[in-house]
Design an enzyme around this catalytic site. Sequence first.
Site, short mmCIF file in Angstrom:
data_model
loop_
_atom_site.label_atom_id
_atom_site.label_comp_id
_atom_site.label_asym_id
_atom_site.label_seq_id
_atom_site.Cartn_x
_atom_site.Cartn_y
_atom_site.Cartn_z
N GLU A 198 12.40 2.48 14.14
CA GLU A 198 11.45 3.49 13.66
C GLU A 198 10.18 3.39 14.47
O GLU A 198 10.05 2.53 15.33
CB GLU A 198 11.15 3.28 12.16
CG GLU A 198 10.51 1.93 11.87
CD GLU A 198 10.14 1.72 10.40
OE1 GLU A 198 9.96 2.71 9.68
OE2 GLU A 198 10.03 0.54 9.99
N LEU A 232 11.08 1.15 7.12
CA LEU A 232 10.46 1.62 5.90
C LEU A 232 11.20 2.87 5.45
O LEU A 232 11.47 3.74 6.28
CB LEU A 232 8.98 1.95 6.11
CG LEU A 232 8.30 2.34 4.80
CD1 LEU A 232 7.96 1.10 3.98
CD2 LEU A 232 7.07 3.18 5.03
N LYS A 279 6.47 -1.96 1.84
CA LYS A 279 5.29 -1.39 2.49
C LYS A 279 4.14 -2.40 2.39
O LYS A 279 3.19 -2.26 1.62
CB LYS A 279 4.93 -0.04 1.84
CG LYS A 279 4.15 0.85 2.80
CD LYS A 279 4.22 2.29 2.38
CE LYS A 279 3.25 3.18 3.13
NZ LYS A 279 3.36 3.17 4.58
N TYR A 289 0.82 -1.21 0.00
CA TYR A 289 0.00 0.00 0.00
C TYR A 289 0.85 1.26 0.00
O TYR A 289 2.08 1.20 0.16
CB TYR A 289 -0.96 0.00 1.20
CG TYR A 289 -0.29 0.29 2.53
CD1 TYR A 289 0.53 -0.64 3.15
CD2 TYR A 289 -0.47 1.53 3.15
CE1 TYR A 289 1.13 -0.36 4.36
CE2 TYR A 289 0.13 1.82 4.37
CZ TYR A 289 0.94 0.88 4.97
OH TYR A 289 1.55 1.17 6.16
N1 PMP Z 1 7.68 3.73 8.95
C1 PMP Z 1 6.55 3.01 8.93
C2 PMP Z 1 6.56 1.65 9.55
C3 PMP Z 1 5.38 3.53 8.35
O1 PMP Z 1 4.26 2.81 8.31
C4 PMP Z 1 5.41 4.84 7.81
C5 PMP Z 1 4.18 5.47 7.25
N2 PMP Z 1 3.72 4.83 6.13
C6 PMP Z 1 6.62 5.55 7.84
C7 PMP Z 1 7.72 4.96 8.41
C8 PMP Z 1 6.73 6.93 7.23
O2 PMP Z 1 6.73 6.84 5.84
P1 PMP Z 1 6.24 8.05 4.92
O3 PMP Z 1 7.07 9.22 5.29
O4 PMP Z 1 6.48 7.58 3.55
O5 PMP Z 1 4.79 8.26 5.23
#
Ligand code: PMP
Length: 281
Positions: free
Chosen positions: A177, A201, A145, A31
């Site tokens: 994270e 991620l 993701k 996603y």
């Molecule tokens: N880490 C994880 C595990 C996440 O789910 C997200 C949000 N999707 C992020 C980091 C931040 O990613 P982004 O800046 O692309 O929203």
Amino acid sequence: EIAYYHDRFVDVDERVIPIQERGHQFGDGIYEVIRVYDGEPFTMKEHMERLEKSAEAIGMGLPYSREKIEALALEALERSGIQEAEIYMQITRGIHLRQHHYPDPSEPVLSMVVKEARKLTPEKRAAGVPVITTEEIRWKMCWIKSLNLLPNVMAKQKAMEAGAHEAVFVDQGTVTEGSSSNLFIVKDGTLLTHPATNAILHGITRRVILDIAEELGIPVEERTFTLDELLEADEAFLSSTTMEAASISAVDGRPLKGGRTLLDRIHARFVERTKKEKVDS
Ligand code: PMP
């Protein structure tokens, strides 16, 4: 709000998922969440690239060309009439009699929801948000993701129950994270964040922040840091599509220093970019 499933626009409350949808039965899919500022999707290209990478990583094709997926997202956005929106997009490995291995051929299915963007309240943006820590229990491919978010869901629930805003995964002393965000700390003027490895991620917001830091001449190190370093940091903040960059006020109930010199500079520039993209495009 507007939704899309498989090949048509639907009402967000309509029951459309067949019982043997692999997203539904296995979480077999991927996603993206894209923020829309004043009617304009922000960093759409980066999100689409990550979507393609995630699909490739799980050996799944996209149901339509990237151009068509983008066009459908824009159509959904227009139908929604929402200016400050969030586009949720997921692709699953389709509908098939339940078996673990991939259907052959598989027909991936796209779904989308466009809704009002979640925003940090001005109070939280000003005061920062408390976080808790939780043991890193996820798999070794966190850069994908994936729809499989059970550990993230459980971690976020733990945070909510503790009155915190986010749960931060800690792997044997190393901060990886948040359950839905990346982490940054500042120490002696240097901005630190976990390197883009399998353990996190690769957040789009993380990338934008690193880019802004470079633009501002802020020294950056992509290296792992420990929970102790987080606790003693001059500044600490979370990044995500929905939170942008948000100061961390406390960790497990322990107040942090709460500095925000670099954070404020970076965030101001971030906000400018969300407006600038509109002017440029
Ligand atoms: N880490 C994880 C595990 C996440 O789910 C997200 C949000 N999707 C992020 C980091 C931040 O990613 P982004 O800046 O692309 O929203």
